[in-house]
Write a protein that holds these residues in place. Structure first.
Motif, PDB file in Angstrom:
ATOM      1  N   MET A  96      -5.545   3.820  71.835  1.00  0.00           N
ATOM      2  CA  MET A  96      -6.205   3.038  72.875  1.00  0.00           C
ATOM      3  C   MET A  96      -7.490   2.434  72.324  1.00  0.00           C
ATOM      4  O   MET A  96      -8.276   3.099  71.662  1.00  0.00           O
ATOM      5  N   THR A  97      -7.703   1.153  72.591  1.00  0.00           N
ATOM      6  CA  THR A  97      -8.877   0.454  72.082  1.00  0.00           C
ATOM      7  C   THR A  97     -10.132   0.917  72.818  1.00  0.00           C
ATOM      8  O   THR A  97     -10.147   1.005  74.048  1.00  0.00           O
ATOM      9  N   LYS A  98     -11.180   1.213  72.068  1.00  0.00           N
ATOM     10  CA  LYS A  98     -12.464   1.596  72.649  1.00  0.00           C
ATOM     11  C   LYS A  98     -13.383   0.397  72.672  1.00  0.00           C
ATOM     12  O   LYS A  98     -13.493  -0.330  71.684  1.00  0.00           O
ATOM     13  N   LYS A  99     -14.043   0.207  73.796  1.00  0.00           N
ATOM     14  CA  LYS A  99     -15.069  -0.818  73.884  1.00  0.00           C
ATOM     15  C   LYS A  99     -16.362  -0.242  73.310  1.00  0.00           C
ATOM     16  O   LYS A  99     -16.765   0.872  73.678  1.00  0.00           O
ATOM     17  N   LEU A 100     -16.999  -0.998  72.427  1.00  0.00           N
ATOM     18  CA  LEU A 100     -18.163  -0.495  71.701  1.00  0.00           C
ATOM     19  C   LEU A 100     -19.309  -1.487  71.794  1.00  0.00           C
ATOM     20  O   LEU A 100     -19.129  -2.687  71.587  1.00  0.00           O
ATOM     21  N   LEU A 101     -20.491  -0.979  72.102  1.00  0.00           N
ATOM     22  CA  LEU A 101     -21.727  -1.745  72.010  1.00  0.00           C
ATOM     23  C   LEU A 101     -22.580  -1.104  70.924  1.00  0.00           C
ATOM     24  O   LEU A 101     -22.799   0.111  70.944  1.00  0.00           O
ATOM     25  N   ILE A 102     -23.060  -1.908  69.990  1.00  0.00           N
ATOM     26  CA  ILE A 102     -23.898  -1.398  68.906  1.00  0.00           C
ATOM     27  C   ILE A 102     -25.324  -1.913  69.091  1.00  0.00           C
ATOM     28  O   ILE A 102     -25.546  -3.118  69.222  1.00  0.00           O
ATOM     29  N   ASP A 103     -26.262  -0.993  69.111  1.00  0.00           N
ATOM     30  CA  ASP A 103     -27.688  -1.313  69.122  1.00  0.00           C
ATOM     31  C   ASP A 103     -28.184  -1.151  67.695  1.00  0.00           C
ATOM     32  O   ASP A 103     -28.069  -0.061  67.123  1.00  0.00           O
ATOM     33  N   THR A 104     -28.787  -2.192  67.099  1.00  0.00           N
ATOM     34  CA  THR A 104     -28.854  -2.227  65.646  1.00  0.00           C
ATOM     35  C   THR A 104     -30.091  -2.947  65.123  1.00  0.00           C
ATOM     36  O   THR A 104     -30.703  -3.759  65.827  1.00  0.00           O
ATOM     37  N   ASP A 105     -30.423  -2.650  63.858  1.00  0.00           N
ATOM     38  CA  ASP A 105     -31.575  -3.289  63.187  1.00  0.00           C
ATOM     39  C   ASP A 105     -31.208  -3.682  61.751  1.00  0.00           C
ATOM     40  O   ASP A 105     -31.806  -3.216  60.806  1.00  0.00           O
ATOM     41  N   PRO A 106     -30.201  -4.538  61.564  1.00  0.00           N
ATOM     42  CA  PRO A 106     -29.700  -4.814  60.199  1.00  0.00           C
ATOM     43  C   PRO A 106     -30.787  -5.264  59.249  1.00  0.00           C
ATOM     44  O   PRO A 106     -31.532  -6.180  59.542  1.00  0.00           O
ATOM     45  N   GLY A 107     -30.834  -4.681  58.015  1.00  0.00           N
ATOM     46  CA  GLY A 107     -30.279  -3.467  57.459  1.00  0.00           C
ATOM     47  C   GLY A 107     -28.877  -3.566  56.878  1.00  0.00           C
ATOM     48  O   GLY A 107     -27.939  -4.078  57.457  1.00  0.00           O
ATOM     49  N   CYS A 108     -28.801  -3.054  55.611  1.00  0.00           N
ATOM     50  CA  CYS A 108     -27.545  -3.109  54.861  1.00  0.00           C
ATOM     51  C   CYS A 108     -26.487  -2.199  55.460  1.00  0.00           C
ATOM     52  O   CYS A 108     -25.332  -2.614  55.634  1.00  0.00           O
ATOM     53  N   ASP A 109     -26.819  -0.939  55.751  1.00  0.00           N
ATOM     54  CA  ASP A 109     -25.800  -0.050  56.291  1.00  0.00           C
ATOM     55  C   ASP A 109     -25.429  -0.441  57.716  1.00  0.00           C
ATOM     56  O   ASP A 109     -24.282  -0.248  58.139  1.00  0.00           O
ATOM     57  N   ASP A 110     -26.370  -1.030  58.472  1.00  0.00           N
ATOM     58  CA  ASP A 110     -26.031  -1.585  59.788  1.00  0.00           C
ATOM     59  C   ASP A 110     -24.974  -2.678  59.631  1.00  0.00           C
ATOM     60  O   ASP A 110     -24.044  -2.779  60.440  1.00  0.00           O
ATOM     61  N   ALA A 111     -25.147  -3.524  58.609  1.00  0.00           N
ATOM     62  CA  ALA A 111     -24.209  -4.619  58.391  1.00  0.00           C
ATOM     63  C   ALA A 111     -22.804  -4.093  58.120  1.00  0.00           C
ATOM     64  O   ALA A 111     -21.814  -4.633  58.625  1.00  0.00           O
ATOM     65  N   VAL A 112     -22.695  -3.027  57.316  1.00  0.00           N
ATOM     66  CA  VAL A 112     -21.383  -2.424  57.063  1.00  0.00           C
ATOM     67  C   VAL A 112     -20.804  -1.865  58.360  1.00  0.00           C
ATOM     68  O   VAL A 112     -19.606  -1.996  58.631  1.00  0.00           O
ATOM     69  N   ALA A 113     -21.667  -1.248  59.186  1.00  0.00           N
ATOM     70  CA  ALA A 113     -21.202  -0.713  60.465  1.00  0.00           C
ATOM     71  C   ALA A 113     -20.648  -1.818  61.358  1.00  0.00           C
ATOM     72  O   ALA A 113     -19.604  -1.651  62.002  1.00  0.00           O
ATOM     73  N   ILE A 114     -21.340  -2.949  61.414  1.00  0.00           N
ATOM     74  CA  ILE A 114     -20.867  -4.076  62.218  1.00  0.00           C
ATOM     75  C   ILE A 114     -19.547  -4.605  61.672  1.00  0.00           C
ATOM     76  O   ILE A 114     -18.611  -4.901  62.432  1.00  0.00           O
ATOM     77  N   ALA A 115     -19.441  -4.724  60.351  1.00  0.00           N
ATOM     78  CA  ALA A 115     -18.186  -5.183  59.744  1.00  0.00           C
ATOM     79  C   ALA A 115     -17.040  -4.252  60.097  1.00  0.00           C
ATOM     80  O   ALA A 115     -15.929  -4.702  60.418  1.00  0.00           O
ATOM     81  N   ALA A 116     -17.280  -2.942  60.041  1.00  0.00           N
ATOM     82  CA  ALA A 116     -16.233  -1.983  60.392  1.00  0.00           C
ATOM     83  C   ALA A 116     -15.847  -2.107  61.858  1.00  0.00           C
ATOM     84  O   ALA A 116     -14.665  -2.011  62.221  1.00  0.00           O
ATOM     85  N   ALA A 117     -16.838  -2.342  62.718  1.00  0.00           N
ATOM     86  CA  ALA A 117     -16.566  -2.438  64.151  1.00  0.00           C
ATOM     87  C   ALA A 117     -15.725  -3.664  64.487  1.00  0.00           C
ATOM     88  O   ALA A 117     -14.833  -3.594  65.340  1.00  0.00           O
ATOM     89  N   VAL A 118     -15.997  -4.797  63.841  1.00  0.00           N
ATOM     90  CA  VAL A 118     -15.204  -5.993  64.150  1.00  0.00           C
ATOM     91  C   VAL A 118     -13.826  -5.937  63.496  1.00  0.00           C
ATOM     92  O   VAL A 118     -12.899  -6.610  63.951  1.00  0.00           O
ATOM     93  N   ALA A 119     -13.669  -5.129  62.457  1.00  0.00           N
ATOM     94  CA  ALA A 119     -12.414  -5.111  61.709  1.00  0.00           C
ATOM     95  C   ALA A 119     -11.436  -4.048  62.192  1.00  0.00           C
ATOM     96  O   ALA A 119     -10.223  -4.180  61.963  1.00  0.00           O
ATOM     97  N   HIS A 120     -11.913  -2.993  62.831  1.00  0.00           N
ATOM     98  CA  HIS A 120     -11.026  -1.889  63.181  1.00  0.00           C
ATOM     99  C   HIS A 120     -10.180  -2.244  64.400  1.00  0.00           C
ATOM    100  O   HIS A 120     -10.697  -2.690  65.432  1.00  0.00           O
ATOM    101  N   ALA A 121      -8.889  -2.021  64.298  1.00  0.00           N
ATOM    102  CA  ALA A 121      -7.965  -2.403  65.362  1.00  0.00           C
ATOM    103  C   ALA A 121      -8.191  -1.635  66.654  1.00  0.00           C
ATOM    104  O   ALA A 121      -7.800  -2.101  67.737  1.00  0.00           O
ATOM    105  N   ASP A 122      -8.800  -0.466  66.574  1.00  0.00           N
ATOM    106  CA  ASP A 122      -8.996   0.366  67.758  1.00  0.00           C
ATOM    107  C   ASP A 122     -10.369   0.186  68.394  1.00  0.00           C
ATOM    108  O   ASP A 122     -10.744   0.959  69.288  1.00  0.00           O
ATOM    109  N   LEU A 123     -11.123  -0.811  67.956  1.00  0.00           N
ATOM    110  CA  LEU A 123     -12.434  -1.074  68.522  1.00  0.00           C
ATOM    111  C   LEU A 123     -12.514  -2.509  69.043  1.00  0.00           C
ATOM    112  O   LEU A 123     -12.038  -3.440  68.396  1.00  0.00           O
ATOM    113  N   GLU A 124     -13.128  -2.656  70.201  1.00  0.00           N
ATOM    114  CA  GLU A 124     -13.472  -3.969  70.732  1.00  0.00           C
ATOM    115  C   GLU A 124     -14.993  -4.026  70.825  1.00  0.00           C
ATOM    116  O   GLU A 124     -15.597  -3.333  71.655  1.00  0.00           O
TER     117      GLU A 124
END
Length: 307
Positions: free
Chosen positions: A1-29
């Motif tokens: 089941m797809t999870k709806k996700l809101l990310i509160d963030t301050d990019p940042g290199c590791d934040d950027a990877v987190a955002i990339a993972a969030a937009v790419a993962h099939a189980d996350l919206e």
């Protein structure tokens, strides 16, 4: 089941990877991003967020500009780690703009709109989240889960011997969140170990857009330098580990009473985790105490292949 996700963030290199993972993962919206001052100024973190979405061709994701400083402190940033302007790599010029809503209001609106279908991940200083909880005190009960990247429950800090960066930047906000949000906290106890294989970074550095930029995020270093020298001991990608845990349960949690030191001096921002089981102390935070590194690396690499 797809999870709806809101990310509160301050990019940042590791934040950027987190955002990339969030937009790419099939189980996350990814329903949206709110920005906060932390690794760099709010102007930069907001611009970086828009540029990340531009790079990943996901400019439809709404971005709301949040708080530009901690509750009671002067801003401490980490550009010496993440690079001038707060991020490494060849970043495009953003074409999208932020939405009109303030980041704090946006968090509350998304919680009201999605209820317990929504998961919130705060991977920068927790200023926006704490302010949202003041605006809507029932927010923690409205959403499915609140995940935090931050804290150092049973290990040393990365700003002072006791304090992790996100908590150190705004300890007053962090104190409010741990007291009232009943969060899942992925701190340095687990994220220090959350590194990707050097071979993956070196491969990405030679693969073209967007992977060469992701290599720079992984390495906190310019891509040209990675191509020339390689990476012997990659830095941790703290924020990405929290996003992967949301979909793949890579952390092991134990529940403890947790407080944040809001004083001044060498203990500012210390995460105080009571592991003794003292009478009268109510557990209030699910603290990540272990990470499945192999699963983290596998899931993150597989996820990013969807970009």
């Amino acid at each position: 089941m797809t999870k709806k996700l809101l990310i509160d963030t301050d990019p940042g290199c590791d934040d950027a990877v987190a955002i990339a993972a969030a937009v790419a993962h099939a189980d996350l919206e990814l329903v949206g991003l709110s920005t906060v001052a932390g690794n760099t100024t709010l102007e930069n973190t907001t611009r970086n967020t828009l540029a990340i979405l531009e790079l990943l061709d996901r400019t439809e994701v709404p971005v709301a500009r949040g708080c530009d400083r901690p509750f009671c402190r002067d801003l401490v940033h980490a550009e010496e780690v993440h690079g001038p302007g707060g991020i490494r790599g060849d970043m495009p010029e953003p074409t999208a703009e932020v939405i009109d809503d303030h980041g704090v209001s946006f968090i509350v609106e998304q919680a009201r709109a999605h209820g317990d279908d929504l998961t919130i991940a705060a991977v920068g200083p927790w200023t926006n989240l704490a302010a949202a909880m003041h605006l809507e005190p029932d927010l923690p009960d409205m959403v499915a889960d609140i995940y935090l990247m931050g804290g150092a429950a049973m290990t040393g800090g990365n700003v002072t011997p006791e304090a992790e960066f996100n908590v150190y930047v705004d300890p007053e906000a962090a104190s409010h969140v741990v007291q009232y949000a009943r969060p899942k906290m992925g701190g340095l106890d687990v994220t220090n170990r959350s590194k990707v294989a050097p071979e993956l970074i070196e491969d990405y550095a030679r693969r073209g857009v967007p992977f060469e930029t992701i290599a720079a995020w992984f390495g906190y270093e310019d891509t040209d330098a990675i191509r020339e020298r390689g990476i012997d001991d990659p830095p941790s990608v703290h924020d990405a580990a929290v996003v992967i845990d949301i979909v793949d349960d890579i952390f092991e949690y134990e529940t403890y009473p947790v407080e944040v030191n809001t004083g001044h001096g060498p203990s500012r921002g210390a995460t105080i985790c009571d592991t003794r089981g003292a009478p009268g102390e109510e557990p209030n935070v699910d603290v990540a105490v272990d990470v499945d590194l192999e699963r983290f690396q596998t899931t993150l690499a597989e996820t990013l292949e969807n970009l």
